[in-house]
Design a protein around this motif. Structure first.
Motif, PDB file in Angstrom:
ATOM      1  N   LEU A  72     -39.072 -27.583  30.123  1.00 20.69           N
ATOM      2  CA  LEU A  72     -37.987 -28.409  29.593  1.00 20.69           C
ATOM      3  C   LEU A  72     -36.975 -27.609  28.777  1.00 20.69           C
ATOM      4  N   GLU A  73     -37.330 -26.378  28.396  1.00 17.32           N
ATOM      5  CA  GLU A  73     -36.423 -25.598  27.557  1.00 17.32           C
ATOM      6  C   GLU A  73     -35.916 -24.324  28.234  1.00 17.32           C
ATOM      7  N   PHE A  74     -36.351 -24.059  29.443  1.00 16.70           N
ATOM      8  CA  PHE A  74     -35.968 -22.832  30.152  1.00 16.70           C
ATOM      9  C   PHE A  74     -34.449 -22.758  30.334  1.00 16.70           C
ATOM     10  N   GLU A  77     -28.049 -27.425  28.464  1.00 18.10           N
ATOM     11  CA  GLU A  77     -26.618 -27.689  28.654  1.00 18.10           C
ATOM     12  C   GLU A  77     -25.784 -26.414  28.605  1.00 18.10           C
ATOM     13  N   LYS A  78     -26.118 -25.518  27.692  1.00 17.83           N
ATOM     14  CA  LYS A  78     -25.304 -24.308  27.549  1.00 17.83           C
ATOM     15  C   LYS A  78     -25.385 -23.424  28.795  1.00 17.83           C
ATOM     16  N   PHE A  82     -22.138 -22.421  31.168  1.00 16.31           N
ATOM     17  CA  PHE A  82     -21.880 -21.064  31.667  1.00 16.31           C
ATOM     18  C   PHE A  82     -21.724 -21.063  33.189  1.00 16.31           C
ATOM     19  N   LEU A  83     -22.640 -21.736  33.891  1.00 14.45           N
ATOM     20  CA  LEU A  83     -22.553 -21.805  35.356  1.00 14.45           C
ATOM     21  C   LEU A  83     -21.227 -22.418  35.796  1.00 14.45           C
ATOM     22  N   LYS A  84     -20.828 -23.461  35.102  1.00  9.54           N
ATOM     23  CA  LYS A  84     -19.564 -24.132  35.442  1.00  9.54           C
ATOM     24  C   LYS A  84     -18.380 -23.205  35.165  1.00  9.54           C
ATOM     25  N   LYS A  85     -18.473 -22.478  34.065  1.00 10.60           N
ATOM     26  CA  LYS A  85     -17.381 -21.577  33.675  1.00 10.60           C
ATOM     27  C   LYS A  85     -17.136 -20.501  34.726  1.00 10.60           C
ATOM     28  N   ILE A 120     -33.350 -31.199  35.568  1.00  7.14           N
ATOM     29  CA  ILE A 120     -32.331 -30.288  36.099  1.00  7.14           C
ATOM     30  C   ILE A 120     -31.307 -31.039  36.945  1.00  7.14           C
ATOM     31  N   VAL A 121     -31.771 -31.962  37.767  1.00  4.53           N
ATOM     32  CA  VAL A 121     -30.851 -32.714  38.628  1.00  4.53           C
ATOM     33  C   VAL A 121     -29.840 -33.483  37.788  1.00  4.53           C
TER      34      VAL A 121
END
Length: 448
Positions: A72-74, A77-78, A82-85, A120-121
């Motif tokens: 659950l913590e791997f 949101e951050k 980053f992925l979106k950025k 994740i989904v």
């Protein structure tokens, strides 16, 4: 409930499309999350061996609490910001069958896996990044290697219909659960099959899985992977289902290790990559469907990172030039193949750097082959390369048992439960750093 089909990614000829608009998947795999891989996570053993070691040292309840926290913590949101950025639009999500199937009661599905996948989904949906569900480990093992959680070094999944039937049913269960979720782009049926010897078994398995999924879900794409760690499609017949596409993996340095050396001329390396890639892409002529390179990547070293970026660039250029979607392996791990990794001073890295002094995961195949040769030459006659290759996988499973017993458990026993329970925090975004060189390269293709 009204199903908005225009939101689902669909196969259209040799393209993927959403609401009529072409989409090329550009993203990452979330490796070593719901299926631990020893060299990526820095702990010896298979997924099950590692978890059993935690349970033996700390008890079942605490072990469950540890891995629940890890899962659950791997990423959070951050990570998705980053992925979106950097413009990523897809995330391949590997998972182990054991989150859904109890080996002692294979016909009664567990649902704990959905809690982790949903986590994740939901983030994928929020950040408009497509999820691709990847069954990375199946009962008996779909290939002989550690990353399918095999404890035998044999691909027993292809030997027993009962094992395949349990996975066929599982995919129906998953499809029924996610049938209305458009931010899941596809179901990746089984990761990297290998040493499949019976074409009828191979094709029948895929046919039955597709039939089972389509009982509940007509709309999600289904990815088919080939033999020989999904580099060989000679056994697989074309499939009529309109939402089937094909996936291969691209690690050309497995056959040509010299391409990873700076001494090789880049033009020569590109030529080798191109020849290997064109063989894989040729399956488009056979199937007339879109292709996805579901894995490509390499182990990063700080001293070589600029040179290594040219290797990644050469591989991604081939994907783009050939209109092939791609996913880098992997997003986050303990400083091996991930673009994001915990800093050296974090507790996880402190533990794994200590373990590295006595366990080198990269030498495993070499040691396995040497032990097979020693056994043959000492007690039998020397054996052929063809015999040695499958036998070294079986030898490595014995080595992994010993490494867990003599290395992993003692290092866990040196740490209190309180220290161990804090380890997953090391993967929080604010405890990590990333390869900015790779992030900049990805933007070249996503134009974020």
């Amino acid at each position: 409930m009204t199903l908005h089909l225009d939101k689902f990614v669909q196969v259209s000829g040799e393209d993927f499309k959403v609401n009529g608009e072409k989409i090329v998947f550009r993203g990452f795999g979330l490796g070593s999350w719901m299926n631990l891989e020893h060299f990526m996570i820095g702990l010896p053993g298979t997924d099950t061996m590692i978890k059993n070691a935690f349970a033996e040292v700390y008890g079942e309840e605490r072990s469950h609490a540890f891995f629940d926290r890890f899962l659950l913590e791997f990423v959070d949101e951050k990570d998705f910001e980053f992925l979106k950025k950097i413009g990523v639009n897809s995330l391949r999500i590997p998972f182990n069958y054991k989150y859904f199937i109890d080996d002692q009661h294979p016909n009664h599905y567990k649902n704990e896996g959905f809690a982790y996948l949903d986590h994740i989904v939901a983030l994928c949906e929020k950040y408009e990044i497509y999820a691709i569900l990847d069954l990375h480990s199946v009962p008996g093992g779909q290939n002989p290697d550690w990353h399918c959680d095999t404890n035998s070094g044999l691909p027993l999944f292809w030997e027993y219909g009962a094992l395949r039937d349990s996975v066929i049913g599982l995919w129906g269960h998953i499809a029924h659960y996610y049938k209305d979720q458009p931010w899941i782009a596809a179901y990746d049926i089984v990761n990297e099959p290998s040493m499949v010897t019976n074409a009828n078994v191979f094709n029948e398995f895929y046919d039955k899985v597709i039939t089972e999924i389509r009982k509940y879900d007509q709309h999600h794409i289904i990815f088919i992977e080939g033999n020989k760690f999904t580099t060989d499609f000679t056994m697989i017949d074309p499939i009529d289902d309109p939402q089937v596409a094909y996936e291969f993996h691209f690690y050309p340095f497995v056959d040509e290790p010299a391409v990873l050396t700076p001494e090789m001329d880049r033009a020569r390396r590109i030529e080798i990559f191109k020849d290997a890639f064109e063989q894989l892409v040729s399956i488009r002529e056979k199937y007339k469907r879109p292709l996805w390179c579901g894995e490509l990547g390499l182990v990063f070293e700080k001293e070589q990172i600029d040179f290594q970026m040219t290797i990644i660039e050469d591989m991604l250029d081939l994907c783009e030039a050939n209109d092939v979607s791609w996913a880098l392996w992997t997003y986050k791990d303990a400083a091996t193949m991930g673009i994001v990794y915990p800093r050296e001073e974090t507790p996880w890295r402190q533990l794994t750097e200590e373990i590295k002094q006595v366990w080198n995961q990269h030498k495993e195949q070499e040691k396995g082959e040497a032990l097979v040769d020693y056994m043959a030459e000492t007690y039998f006659k020397p054996i052929s390369i063809e015999q040695r290759y499958p036998l070294q996988f079986r030898m490595r499973t014995i080595m992994q048992v010993i490494c867990v017993e003599q290395i992993l458990k003692p290092y866990l026993q040196k740490r209190t439960w309180e220290e161990i329970y804090e380890l997953p925090e090391s993967f929080h975004w604010d405890q990590c750093e990333h390869w900015s060189e790779l992030a900049d390269l990805i933007v070249k293709y996503t134009k974020a």
